[in-house]
Write an enzyme that holds these catalytic residues in place. Sequence first.
Site, PDB file in Angstrom:
ATOM      1  N   SER B 165      18.222 -18.478  24.879  1.00  0.00           N
ATOM      2  CA  SER B 165      18.144 -18.357  26.309  1.00  0.00           C
ATOM      3  C   SER B 165      19.060 -17.066  26.842  1.00  0.00           C
ATOM      4  O   SER B 165      20.176 -17.432  27.442  1.00  0.00           O
ATOM      5  CB  SER B 165      18.382 -19.506  26.977  1.00  0.00           C
ATOM      6  OG  SER B 165      17.630 -20.593  26.954  1.00  0.00           O
ATOM      7  N   GLY B 167      19.134 -14.811  28.955  1.00  0.00           N
ATOM      8  CA  GLY B 167      19.233 -14.775  30.241  1.00  0.00           C
ATOM      9  C   GLY B 167      20.319 -15.355  30.796  1.00  0.00           C
ATOM     10  O   GLY B 167      21.492 -14.954  31.359  1.00  0.00           O
ATOM     11  N   ASP B 168      20.517 -16.662  30.281  1.00  0.00           N
ATOM     12  CA  ASP B 168      21.362 -17.717  30.977  1.00  0.00           C
ATOM     13  C   ASP B 168      22.673 -17.236  30.151  1.00  0.00           C
ATOM     14  O   ASP B 168      23.900 -17.253  30.736  1.00  0.00           O
ATOM     15  CB  ASP B 168      21.149 -19.098  30.378  1.00  0.00           C
ATOM     16  CG  ASP B 168      20.216 -19.900  31.330  1.00  0.00           C
ATOM     17  OD1 ASP B 168      20.585 -19.966  32.477  1.00  0.00           O
ATOM     18  OD2 ASP B 168      19.136 -20.370  30.952  1.00  0.00           O
ATOM     19  N   ILE B 169      22.701 -16.932  29.047  1.00  0.00           N
ATOM     20  CA  ILE B 169      23.856 -16.740  27.994  1.00  0.00           C
ATOM     21  C   ILE B 169      24.729 -15.563  28.384  1.00  0.00           C
ATOM     22  O   ILE B 169      25.826 -15.473  28.735  1.00  0.00           O
ATOM     23  CB  ILE B 169      23.633 -16.794  26.510  1.00  0.00           C
ATOM     24  CG1 ILE B 169      23.239 -18.384  26.195  1.00  0.00           C
ATOM     25  CG2 ILE B 169      24.658 -16.171  25.785  1.00  0.00           C
ATOM     26  CD1 ILE B 169      22.754 -18.289  24.635  1.00  0.00           C
ATOM     27  N   GLY B 172      26.267 -16.026  31.741  1.00  0.00           N
ATOM     28  CA  GLY B 172      27.650 -16.797  31.574  1.00  0.00           C
ATOM     29  C   GLY B 172      28.730 -15.855  30.969  1.00  0.00           C
ATOM     30  O   GLY B 172      29.881 -16.087  31.268  1.00  0.00           O
TER      31      GLY B 172
END
Lengths: 396, 396
Positions: B165, B167-169, B172
């Site tokens: 993922s 996009g999330d990582i 973050g």
Amino acid sequence: MRKPLEHIKVLDFTRVLAGPYCTMILANMGAEIIKIERPGSGDDSRDFGPFMNGQSAYFVSINRGKKSIALDLKSPKAIELVKELVKEVDIVAENFRPGTMEKLGIGYEELKKINPKLIFATMSGFGQTGPYSKRPAYDMIVQGMGGIMSITGEEGGDPVRVGTSIGDITAGMFGTIGILAALVDRDISGEGRMVDVAMLDGQLSILENAISRYTATGEVPKPLGARHPSIAPFEAYKTKDSYVIVACGNDALWEKFCKLTSREDLLAMDEFKTNPDRVKNVRKLKEYMTEIFGQKTTAEWDEYLNKNGIPCSAINTVDKLFTDPQVAARKMLVEVEQPGVGKIKIAGNPIKLSGLEEEIPKDAAPQIGEHSELILKKYLGYTDEQIAELKKENII
Amino acid sequence: MRKPLEHIKVLDFTRVLAGPYCTMILANMGAEIIKIERPGSGDDSRDFGPFMNGQSAYFVSINRGKKSIALDLKSPKAIELVKELVKEVDIVAENFRPGTMEKLGIGYEELKKINPKLIFATMSGFGQTGPYSKRPAYDMIVQGMGGIMSITGEEGGDPVRVGTSIGDITAGMFGTIGILAALVDRDISGEGRMVDVAMLDGQLSILENAISRYTATGEVPKPLGARHPSIAPFEAYKTKDSYVIVACGNDALWEKFCKLTSREDLLAMDEFKTNPDRVKNVRKLKEYMTEIFGQKTTAEWDEYLNKNGIPCSAINTVDKLFTDPQVAARKMLVEVEQPGVGKIKIAGNPIKLSGLEEEIPKDAAPQIGEHSELILKKYLGYTDEQIAELKKENII
């Protein structure tokens, strides 16, 4: 309002991508980057296409807003000069193969004697320690070794690399995080630290559920094309003209989706009752989905589903980003005026901080040694004569 | 030596991935994370598989070493309690849909009145501003919209998502960078800032040469399978038993490779003389390469080429990482002792800092509300009676 890193100075030995991406992030937040380049040829990536009027657009995109000093590190005089500069800066960043800085006489142990507050950040393929430490590394090697290629691609298909150099880029980001954490720490401890980031380590860190899946189940994760491993429907489906991604992240969205597409019949089917059911029967589900999505174009689905609160998206090609209203509103494509080239569009700063109207340096990327004089005068008080001498000796 | 963020306290409203990944990085470097969870159900990702003895290994891998306080944010009393805690912390982190914190009465404008030194970090799909701001987002939606899927996959094949993922990582990670930069700044300015990170913005920032290629040439970048867009040979090739990635990053490596494989005949061919020649004739080159690499196994090639300085690698599946000597030497897979489960292997900390023997917290992930009492006593001096009262009212 001040830029957050306006008071920070970086002596930047990095080349190509991982290191320069790190110092680019620091530059975007106001740090002064003193980029050391080989006289004559400079950073290798100056030779990477694509070119605009003979200048690498690639180089510009990662090095805008930095200052360049040309310096022949093979000359002992240049090394002395580096040691003088080290007294004036907060950070040294480098991404040579491990051992190179030591061979030049400017490894961390040497430099911290000169400046105990120095933060020394190194980004390499495999890190400063371990059996592969001295191996040459490229992004794709690390992508292959680190596992991400084994979970990216079509189901049962050939391995594919992530289309961007995610090995370099995440190393640059972890390097930035290490540098900033060391700066925060230095305000308390008064001392610097060494930051040692490896591209391979970064790959492990971003593997996410692949590691926990293997740990918990012993199952070796495989590529799944464009679908989610444990949620359905959550996949790219063929439409009348291309693809649309639809993400029904929970049962409520699934119910809503079935109603919106007048397919209440699917809601009644036992095979699709809960998310675990739908994941188990994902192939059968896909047949129905393909039937549904084939009836309209991507644009039609995108508008209809988004309007009704179902998460979905077209699969944008890169050109589409240049006209996307959200990308524009977030200033994620900005223009640099590059002397000799004109305007070049590059990616903006993804870290939006309150109190900053425009966070990205609009300054051009430097020519090799463009700021040699400026830096030697500003930081070391060199005279025109001393500078002329260095030039004559081909050191700068 | 102290951990760099040992003095930093984070009030953590984040759930699922982008936000928790950010606070995990901060926890790894010593920050105290006070994770606020809904009483009863907690972070959604506690329900994400795979499970070990009923606990989510996925949740554990991202939340080890954090403290959990259960708090029903729908209760006005809980909001008052949050406001008290905000006075005691350095950072608030959240990844709700934009507007949620404001609706709860604890948006940035409200909280900075209470604590002007507060750093308020928000991570969302599209950011706090712009036309898509309020849209729901999942990683795959953002991967599709942000262009990376359009350049990942087999040549001419179906679109595929990056297997993790990303996009999330990356959101973050950019969130972490913004928080740390704001902390560095606060030591000078004495004031906090808001950090506004969008998953979509992050995607633009990691597109690398795809943006400069389109800018410079107007050519829309496409998936290239497992080959480099502008260097050859630089690709995954079929061996006798699987694949090997070989990266001849320059002409010297190409020459060396041809000699090592006794294929000096290729060196003599005009089509393969320079790197641009080889890129132009990459299909023809692949035929020769496939012929060469089919003669040995991946392990044989890996050993032979690495020994002789040609960058290469097998394409490791995730299980291989668990026995890799470099991964072990860098402590990139570590064990957490999770109560009720036993040992769980998770990814280690990719940011290695000098003076720290073991940078990762070996502490388990918390149970929902495990530290409610501890936090209320430590930070707000609550008595047993006050705590019993809150429990009776189902607020904690």
